[in-house]
Design an enzyme around this catalytic site. Structure first.
Site, PDB file in Angstrom:
ATOM      1  N   ARG A 130      39.711 -31.327 -29.011  1.00 33.02           N
ATOM      2  CA  ARG A 130      39.455 -31.121 -27.577  1.00 33.02           C
ATOM      3  C   ARG A 130      39.666 -32.433 -26.813  1.00 33.02           C
ATOM      4  O   ARG A 130      39.231 -33.491 -27.239  1.00 33.02           O
ATOM      5  CB  ARG A 130      38.010 -30.656 -27.375  1.00 33.02           C
ATOM      6  CG  ARG A 130      37.633 -30.526 -25.905  1.00 33.02           C
ATOM      7  CD  ARG A 130      36.352 -29.763 -25.734  1.00 33.02           C
ATOM      8  NE  ARG A 130      35.164 -30.566 -25.996  1.00 33.02           N
ATOM      9  CZ  ARG A 130      33.927 -30.118 -25.775  1.00 33.02           C
ATOM     10  NH1 ARG A 130      33.719 -28.906 -25.326  1.00 33.02           N
ATOM     11  NH2 ARG A 130      32.892 -30.898 -26.034  1.00 33.02           N
ATOM     12  N   ARG A 163      35.899 -36.973 -25.621  1.00 31.54           N
ATOM     13  CA  ARG A 163      34.489 -37.275 -25.387  1.00 31.54           C
ATOM     14  C   ARG A 163      33.948 -38.101 -26.546  1.00 31.54           C
ATOM     15  O   ARG A 163      34.303 -37.843 -27.705  1.00 31.54           O
ATOM     16  CB  ARG A 163      33.697 -35.960 -25.279  1.00 31.54           C
ATOM     17  CG  ARG A 163      33.624 -35.439 -23.882  1.00 31.54           C
ATOM     18  CD  ARG A 163      33.015 -34.077 -23.804  1.00 31.54           C
ATOM     19  NE  ARG A 163      31.766 -33.880 -24.540  1.00 31.54           N
ATOM     20  CZ  ARG A 163      30.992 -32.802 -24.402  1.00 31.54           C
ATOM     21  NH1 ARG A 163      31.341 -31.839 -23.558  1.00 31.54           N
ATOM     22  NH2 ARG A 163      29.891 -32.660 -25.093  1.00 31.54           N
ATOM     23  N   ARG A 174      25.290 -32.255 -33.719  1.00 29.97           N
ATOM     24  CA  ARG A 174      25.080 -31.296 -32.622  1.00 29.97           C
ATOM     25  C   ARG A 174      24.892 -29.882 -33.164  1.00 29.97           C
ATOM     26  O   ARG A 174      24.092 -29.113 -32.649  1.00 29.97           O
ATOM     27  CB  ARG A 174      26.273 -31.349 -31.646  1.00 29.97           C
ATOM     28  CG  ARG A 174      26.240 -32.605 -30.767  1.00 29.97           C
ATOM     29  CD  ARG A 174      27.610 -33.005 -30.269  1.00 29.97           C
ATOM     30  NE  ARG A 174      28.169 -32.104 -29.296  1.00 29.97           N
ATOM     31  CZ  ARG A 174      29.468 -32.067 -28.983  1.00 29.97           C
ATOM     32  NH1 ARG A 174      30.331 -32.873 -29.596  1.00 29.97           N
ATOM     33  NH2 ARG A 174      29.903 -31.250 -28.064  1.00 29.97           N
TER      34      ARG A 174
HETATM   35  P1  AMP Z   1      27.547 -30.323 -23.442  1.00 30.54           P
HETATM   36  O1  AMP Z   1      28.478 -30.893 -22.426  1.00 30.54           O
HETATM   37  O2  AMP Z   1      26.833 -29.086 -22.960  1.00 30.54           O
HETATM   38  O3  AMP Z   1      28.169 -30.142 -24.795  1.00 30.54           O
HETATM   39  O4  AMP Z   1      26.384 -31.404 -23.634  1.00 30.54           O
HETATM   40  C1  AMP Z   1      26.670 -32.692 -24.144  1.00 30.54           C
HETATM   41  C2  AMP Z   1      25.386 -33.396 -24.530  1.00 30.54           C
HETATM   42  O5  AMP Z   1      24.547 -33.533 -23.377  1.00 30.54           O
HETATM   43  C3  AMP Z   1      24.512 -32.669 -25.552  1.00 30.54           C
HETATM   44  O6  AMP Z   1      24.941 -32.890 -26.889  1.00 30.54           O
HETATM   45  C4  AMP Z   1      23.159 -33.306 -25.272  1.00 30.54           C
HETATM   46  O7  AMP Z   1      23.086 -34.620 -25.775  1.00 30.54           O
HETATM   47  C5  AMP Z   1      23.182 -33.413 -23.740  1.00 30.54           C
HETATM   48  N1  AMP Z   1      22.648 -32.192 -23.109  1.00 30.54           N
HETATM   49  C6  AMP Z   1      23.341 -31.301 -22.341  1.00 30.54           C
HETATM   50  N2  AMP Z   1      22.528 -30.304 -21.957  1.00 30.54           N
HETATM   51  C7  AMP Z   1      21.312 -30.567 -22.490  1.00 30.54           C
HETATM   52  C8  AMP Z   1      20.072 -29.888 -22.482  1.00 30.54           C
HETATM   53  N3  AMP Z   1      19.913 -28.713 -21.844  1.00 30.54           N
HETATM   54  N4  AMP Z   1      19.027 -30.466 -23.136  1.00 30.54           N
HETATM   55  C9  AMP Z   1      19.163 -31.631 -23.779  1.00 30.54           C
HETATM   56  N5  AMP Z   1      20.317 -32.312 -23.848  1.00 30.54           N
HETATM   57  C10 AMP Z   1      21.388 -31.789 -23.213  1.00 30.54           C
END
Ligand code: AMP
Length: 225
Positions: A130, A163, A174
């Site tokens: 990605r 990323r 994750r």
């Molecule tokens: P994402 O872009 O949704 O994959 O989020 C990337 C990272 O942001 C995650 O792996 C977490 O470290 C943090 N993150 C995003 N949303 C949340 C959430 N609702 N609670 C805690 N950490 C979050």
């Protein structure tokens, strides 16, 4: 305003499906990952603290994320047909806080949780290939491209970037975090009767079709343009 949650493991296509729904329904897209990354780029104290967790593939503490989402909910324009929560909630305390904030602000909680189901091998395959456009936020899969080549955004011509948390160690973490802290929400929303399971392994168009079917089943002609 309909309150929709896009739910699923990292790499299940939540962001991609969200942008389809923004175009199709005029929905408002609220991604906690995007908000946290923006705060990190701006170098705010919240953003810098969050970045340490994000780069390691850990969850940012509940209080921080809940505070951020509450601020956004308070600013939502009531005329918007739907809000899409992408990547939130990711824990039971977040789900409880979301239900409370929405009920206080709009008199009803989450209406539908769209769960995109895919297996771990597919997550690993998608996330390691990605790339994103730093200008328009577009998401691309470069699995079929020569890795030595510089790849530009089709829309902006800007070089695509990876990323920091899309490396195999952070992805594995994750997935582990998803299983232990986020997956219990499936049972929670099933109990509330608001969960719609969608096969997330097909093409973007196929998954979008299934998402629209789930929306039509729940809301009928009200939502389906
Ligand atoms: P994402 O872009 O949704 O994959 O989020 C990337 C990272 O942001 C995650 O792996 C977490 O470290 C943090 N993150 C995003 N949303 C949340 C959430 N609702 N609670 C805690 N950490 C979050």
């Amino acid at each position: 305003m309909k309150h929709l949650v896009l739910f699923g493991p990292p790499g299940s296509g939540k962001g991609t499906q969200a942008s389809r729904l923004v175009d199709k329904l005029g929905a408002y897209h609220l991604s906690t990952g995007v908000l946290l990354r923006e705060a990190g780029t701006q170098g705010t104290p919240l953003g810098l603290e969050a970045k340490r967790y994000m780069d390691a593939g850990e969850l940012v503490p509940d209080d921080t994320v809940i505070g951020l989402v509450k601020e956004c909910i308070a600013q939502l324009d009531a005329a918007i047909p739907a809000v899409l929560f992408d990547g939130f909630p990711r824990s039971l305390p977040q789900a409880t806080a979301l239900e409370k904030s929405l009920s206080e602000a709009a008199g009803h909680g989450v209406d539908l949780v769209l769960m995109l189901d895919i297996d771990d091998a597919e997550v690993m395959r998608r996330l390691t290939s990605r790339r994103g456009c730093p200008k328009c936020g577009g998401i691309f899969n470069i699995a079929d491209r020569d890795p030595s080549e510089t790849i530009l955004c089709e829309k902006c011509g800007v070089e695509l970037v990876q990323r920091p948390d899309d490396n195999p160690e952070a992805i594995a973490n994750r997935l582990e975090v998803y299983r232990s802290q986020t997956q219990p929400l499936v049972e929670h929303y099933e109990g509330l009767g608001t969960l719609a399971r969608i096969d997330g392994s097909g093409s973007v168009d196929e998954i979008h079709g299934e998402v629209m079917d789930a929306l039509r089943r729940k809301f009928g002609a009200e939502i389906a343009r």
